[in-house]
Write a protein that holds these residues in place. Sequence first.
Motif, PDB file in Angstrom:
ATOM      1  N   GLY A 165       2.421   6.377  -7.255  1.00  0.00           N
ATOM      2  CA  GLY A 165       1.517   7.412  -7.772  1.00  0.00           C
ATOM      3  C   GLY A 165       2.150   8.793  -7.707  1.00  0.00           C
ATOM      4  N   GLN A 166       2.831   9.087  -6.612  1.00  0.00           N
ATOM      5  CA  GLN A 166       3.472  10.394  -6.454  1.00  0.00           C
ATOM      6  C   GLN A 166       4.632  10.565  -7.444  1.00  0.00           C
ATOM      7  N   LEU A 167       5.392   9.478  -7.682  1.00  0.00           N
ATOM      8  CA  LEU A 167       6.508   9.542  -8.627  1.00  0.00           C
ATOM      9  C   LEU A 167       6.028   9.771 -10.061  1.00  0.00           C
ATOM     10  N   PHE A 168       4.945   9.101 -10.436  1.00  0.00           N
ATOM     11  CA  PHE A 168       4.402   9.320 -11.783  1.00  0.00           C
ATOM     12  C   PHE A 168       3.940  10.768 -11.946  1.00  0.00           C
ATOM     13  N   LYS A 169       3.308  11.293 -10.886  1.00  0.00           N
ATOM     14  CA  LYS A 169       2.861  12.684 -10.944  1.00  0.00           C
ATOM     15  C   LYS A 169       4.049  13.634 -11.088  1.00  0.00           C
ATOM     16  N   ALA A 170       5.177  13.287 -10.467  1.00  0.00           N
ATOM     17  CA  ALA A 170       6.379  14.135 -10.526  1.00  0.00           C
ATOM     18  C   ALA A 170       7.182  13.897 -11.793  1.00  0.00           C
ATOM     19  N   GLY A 171       6.745  12.953 -12.651  1.00  0.00           N
ATOM     20  CA  GLY A 171       7.436  12.679 -13.906  1.00  0.00           C
ATOM     21  C   GLY A 171       8.635  11.769 -13.768  1.00  0.00           C
ATOM     22  N   GLU A 172       8.781  11.127 -12.602  1.00  0.00           N
ATOM     23  CA  GLU A 172       9.925  10.236 -12.388  1.00  0.00           C
ATOM     24  C   GLU A 172       9.515   8.791 -12.700  1.00  0.00           C
ATOM     25  N   ASN A 222       0.832  -1.210   0.000  1.00  0.00           N
ATOM     26  CA  ASN A 222       0.000   0.000   0.000  1.00  0.00           C
ATOM     27  C   ASN A 222       0.868   1.262   0.000  1.00  0.00           C
ATOM     28  N   ASN A 223       1.914   1.229   0.815  1.00  0.00           N
ATOM     29  CA  ASN A 223       2.816   2.388   0.869  1.00  0.00           C
ATOM     30  C   ASN A 223       3.527   2.604  -0.460  1.00  0.00           C
ATOM     31  N   LEU A 224       3.964   1.503  -1.088  1.00  0.00           N
ATOM     32  CA  LEU A 224       4.623   1.612  -2.386  1.00  0.00           C
ATOM     33  C   LEU A 224       3.681   2.138  -3.462  1.00  0.00           C
ATOM     34  N   SER A 225       2.429   1.682  -3.423  1.00  0.00           N
ATOM     35  CA  SER A 225       1.442   2.150  -4.407  1.00  0.00           C
ATOM     36  C   SER A 225       1.264   3.664  -4.326  1.00  0.00           C
ATOM     37  N   LYS A 226       1.213   4.169  -3.098  1.00  0.00           N
ATOM     38  CA  LYS A 226       1.088   5.622  -2.917  1.00  0.00           C
ATOM     39  C   LYS A 226       2.330   6.343  -3.451  1.00  0.00           C
ATOM     40  N   GLU A 227       3.511   5.757  -3.152  1.00  0.00           N
ATOM     41  CA  GLU A 227       4.770   6.370  -3.596  1.00  0.00           C
ATOM     42  C   GLU A 227       4.879   6.343  -5.120  1.00  0.00           C
ATOM     43  N   ASN A 287       8.697   2.844 -12.151  1.00  0.00           N
ATOM     44  CA  ASN A 287       8.697   1.504 -12.740  1.00  0.00           C
ATOM     45  C   ASN A 287       9.533   0.531 -11.912  1.00  0.00           C
ATOM     46  N   ALA A 288      10.619   1.038 -11.314  1.00  0.00           N
ATOM     47  CA  ALA A 288      11.450   0.188 -10.451  1.00  0.00           C
ATOM     48  C   ALA A 288      10.650  -0.276  -9.229  1.00  0.00           C
ATOM     49  N   LEU A 289       9.871   0.646  -8.696  1.00  0.00           N
ATOM     50  CA  LEU A 289       9.032   0.283  -7.543  1.00  0.00           C
ATOM     51  C   LEU A 289       7.897  -0.661  -7.939  1.00  0.00           C
ATOM     52  N   LYS A 290       7.403  -0.508  -9.167  1.00  0.00           N
ATOM     53  CA  LYS A 290       6.349  -1.416  -9.662  1.00  0.00           C
ATOM     54  C   LYS A 290       6.854  -2.847  -9.710  1.00  0.00           C
ATOM     55  N   ALA A 291       8.117  -3.000 -10.094  1.00  0.00           N
ATOM     56  CA  ALA A 291       8.720  -4.345 -10.099  1.00  0.00           C
ATOM     57  C   ALA A 291       8.759  -4.926  -8.687  1.00  0.00           C
ATOM     58  N   LYS A 292       9.046  -4.034  -7.712  1.00  0.00           N
ATOM     59  CA  LYS A 292       9.069  -4.463  -6.325  1.00  0.00           C
ATOM     60  C   LYS A 292       7.672  -4.905  -5.858  1.00  0.00           C
ATOM     61  N   THR A 293       6.635  -4.155  -6.269  1.00  0.00           N
ATOM     62  CA  THR A 293       5.263  -4.529  -5.886  1.00  0.00           C
ATOM     63  C   THR A 293       4.852  -5.862  -6.501  1.00  0.00           C
ATOM     64  N   ALA A 294       5.376  -6.158  -7.695  1.00  0.00           N
ATOM     65  CA  ALA A 294       5.078  -7.451  -8.333  1.00  0.00           C
ATOM     66  C   ALA A 294       5.660  -8.592  -7.502  1.00  0.00           C
ATOM     67  N   GLU A 295       6.876  -8.388  -6.977  1.00  0.00           N
ATOM     68  CA  GLU A 295       7.500  -9.397  -6.117  1.00  0.00           C
ATOM     69  C   GLU A 295       6.687  -9.585  -4.833  1.00  0.00           C
ATOM     70  N   LEU A 296       6.263  -8.440  -4.274  1.00  0.00           N
ATOM     71  CA  LEU A 296       5.455  -8.516  -3.051  1.00  0.00           C
ATOM     72  C   LEU A 296       4.132  -9.235  -3.298  1.00  0.00           C
ATOM     73  N   LYS A 297       3.573  -9.037  -4.491  1.00  0.00           N
ATOM     74  CA  LYS A 297       2.312  -9.696  -4.840  1.00  0.00           C
ATOM     75  C   LYS A 297       2.498 -11.209  -4.872  1.00  0.00           C
ATOM     76  N   GLU A 298       3.637 -11.665  -5.418  1.00  0.00           N
ATOM     77  CA  GLU A 298       3.927 -13.095  -5.452  1.00  0.00           C
ATOM     78  C   GLU A 298       4.113 -13.638  -4.035  1.00  0.00           C
TER      79      GLU A 298
END
Length: 423
Positions: free
Chosen positions: A61-68, A54-59, A73-84
């Motif tokens: 969202g904020q990074l995409f808004k900031a254009g980073e 949940n914390n990563l999802s919020k982060e 995308n690096a954090l999205k990979a981390k969330t995929a691992e957490l999902k597994e």
Amino acid sequence: MLEVKHIRAHKVEYIEALKKRNFEAEAVFESILKLDDKRRASQKQLDEILSESNNLSKEIGQLFKAGEKEKANALKAKTAELKEDSKRLGEEMSQAATELQALLYQVPNVPHPSVPAGKSEEDNEEIFKEGEVPKLSKNALPHWELAKKYDIIDFELGNKITGAGFPVYKGKGARLQRALISYFLDKNTEAGYKEVQVPLLVNEASGYGTGQLPDKEGQMYHVGNDDLYLIPTSEVPITNMFRDDLLTEKQLPIQLTGYTPCFRREAGSYGAHVRGLNRLHQFDKVEVVNIVKPGDSYQVLDQMVEHVQSILRDLKLPYRILRLCGGDLGFTSALTFDFELFSTAQDRWLEISSVSNFETFQANRLKIRYKDAHKNKALVHTLNGSSLALPRVLAGILENYQTDDGIVVPEVLRPYAGFEKID
């Protein structure tokens, strides 16, 4: 079903108490607690992973808004691992919960301190006896001979239609059977019980809820195509009326009575002791069920015992009360009193009622809870008793009330039956 938290808190006490049942609980309890530890550890890890996700999802969202986008995308990979990881932990929890439930189903109820130790019915404790055994003439007959003599119950015809253990009641036999049912129900409703009519078939969840499954699966008739079971007692559908309910304190106590035919395979029952009405595959029974606050259940149990006594006194049948020993105690019961009437013609005692307190054992399976005045939630206590089972009561009446010129109907039943004698 015992609660894991109580097993954890009272393990030594429960192990010792279950020895009265000749049940060795130590190894089972160790396995139960290990599985519960595993389930709880997996739950803790899963909660931590979900929180991190949940914390990563919020982060993200904020990074995409900031254009980073690269960091996002690096954090999205981390969330995929957490999902597994969460999927794996969820499967582990589910497996542990399934194994835990299976083990808990193997453990019988903890007997009340007053239950005597013992291995079989020979070790049951007689606590009360009342009524005078009548002296019959030398021509006295057992009930199966009386049934044939007066053509009131036909065992051979039932065998032709269905099989052994399914008698046909005829004429005054059928009317006397109906009289007993009506009298029992009236007696129960006068005592404050509300009458209900319930289904004769139940689903698997109902069988597990009151403890017939998996303990007595082989004794129940199963309708395979629909995965339903013919009821062995109306206790099953009546108690299951409240499965998964959260009751209010004002709703308690709940007192219900119902008449149903009952069906039991009685596998392995043979010999002279099961002849006639002594043991049947289909029989009629009137039941009483109580759902009460935990602090009231043993007072209610005493009241139920007194109630059954009043019925037998009305019928003027000699009876005794037994406190069942650990080895003869039903799987779900904490304390049971059996009523037996004396069959003079058979010269033996016949069980006609069991009155039991299950404490929270059934309620935990059924998830029946109540909310007290402080809005705390707690499991109720459930109790039930036969009031009464008809076959052996009818057998006792036929045998104990027989005379050389007929069978006298007990006075209390005459207004219901419409006759005074079977001749």
